[in-house]
Enzyme design. Structure first.
Site, short mmCIF file in Angstrom:
data_model
loop_
_atom_site.label_atom_id
_atom_site.label_comp_id
_atom_site.label_asym_id
_atom_site.label_seq_id
_atom_site.Cartn_x
_atom_site.Cartn_y
_atom_site.Cartn_z
N TYR A 137 0.89 -1.32 -0.07
CA TYR A 137 -0.10 0.11 0.10
C TYR A 137 0.96 1.32 -0.01
O TYR A 137 1.85 1.33 0.78
CB TYR A 137 -0.96 -0.04 1.18
N THR A 138 0.70 2.17 -1.06
CA THR A 138 1.40 3.20 -1.25
C THR A 138 2.93 3.22 -1.00
O THR A 138 3.69 3.70 -0.30
CB THR A 138 0.91 4.33 -0.30
#
Length: 317
Positions: free
Chosen positions: A53-54
């Site tokens: 995630y990110t």
């Protein structure tokens, strides 16, 4: 907030989970901290993240918050490993990659352990027993408390779960993650029954149909919505079709009859389906999270649930 047992394990989580996929991109660290504090104040415990995630920023932000804004023991941390977007193949659940990925997640999270460690994907090139042996090793080392699977198909989950159940003493797969909402009921076809047969529960993500079931797109695309952002439009657009519109109208009709927002109907339907341990919401802003928390106590009457089931049932189910 109601706490639920995950499968037949000793792990209990809040029935609404806080998803962090936008942290570090569309959600600033300051607002992430506000979200986490509000979520815990409302009785929430389960926070969902992943190593990809990110680019790892989601875990880094959560790690800093766990060391400062909140107490680690108040949070049930779930993370995932297996995707390798920068690697020579998209998925890698080898012992080498999984154990290295977990160690990297623990460094970013600034914690000694995660409560739930999940295979984020199924790797056809790695024997399932190798991936599962890595998860066993992580539990034995105290780096993970429980294990599950992320987005996998029913036969894949059944393969993993059956291998673990074949010999007493192995760490069981307690959860299966899946997109699940009134706009996507594919899990009803096989995954939810497969999980139940293995004494596991579903962790449902995108219970609001990627935001569409909130009815925000009923009259167009708001400028501050995900569908208006170039990097998120493709995620939302599949549900902005005519079948999706009909489902949204059914949700709105139910909401008007109950005197609650459409969001409450959609979330309650997914969250309270049999075999669902938690529904993961991914608000970009504090105000969006507050909308979710405001309807936490809403429960659908059986007749409305049945009507929504009939209007959205999976063919053949």
């Amino acid at each position: 907030m109601e706490q639920r047992q995950v499968g037949r394990s000793g792990l209990w989580v809040s029935r609404t989970a806080l998803g962090t996929m936008t942290w570090g991109n569309d959600t600033s660290e300051e607002e992430a901290g506000q979200q986490l504090t509000a979520f815990l104040d409302a009785g929430g415990t389960f926070v969902d993240t992943a190593d990809i995630y990110t680019g790892g920023q989601s875990e880094r932000i959560l790690g800093r918050l766990l060391r400062g804004a909140v107490r680690r023991e108040d949070v049930v941390v779930g993370t995932k490993s297996g995707h390798t977007p920068g690697g020579y193949r998209p998925v890698d659940t080898s012992r080498r990659h999984l154990l290295a990925s977990l160690d990297a997640s623990l460094r970013r999270l600034q914690t000694d352990y995660v409560d739930l460690w999940q295979l984020h994907a199924f790797d056809p090139a790695t024997p399932p027993e190798e991936a599962l042996a890595a998860m066993e090793a992580a539990v034995a080392a105290g780096k993970a408390r429980y294990v599950g699977a992320g987005s996998v198909e029913a036969w894949q989950f059944a393969t993993l779960a059956t291998w673990q159940r074949a010999r007493p003493g192995r760490v069981p797969m307690v959860s299966a993650g899946s997109e699940y909402s009134l706009l996507n009921r594919e899990a009803d076809r096989a995954l939810r029954p497969a999980a139940a047969a293995s004494d596991a529960h579903l962790i449902a993500w995108a219970p609001l149909g990627r935001g569409v079931l909130s009815a925000k797109y009923r009259s167009g695309v708001p400028q501050d919505s995900r569908a208006a952002f170039s990097h998120m439009a493709g995620y939302v657009e599949p549900y902005l079709d005519e079948p999706g519109r009909r489902v949204v109208e059914s949700v709105c009709t139910a909401a008007e009859g109950l005197g609650v927002p459409p969001l409450a109907v959609a979330l309650s339907w997914a969250r309270d389906q049999e075999g669902v341990a938690a529904a993961v919401v991914g608000p970009r802003t504090l105000s969006q999270l507050e909308e979710v928390l405001d309807v936490e106590t809403v429960q659908l009457p059986p007749k409305i649930r049945e009507a929504l089931d009939d209007a959205t049932s999976v063919p053949g189910h």
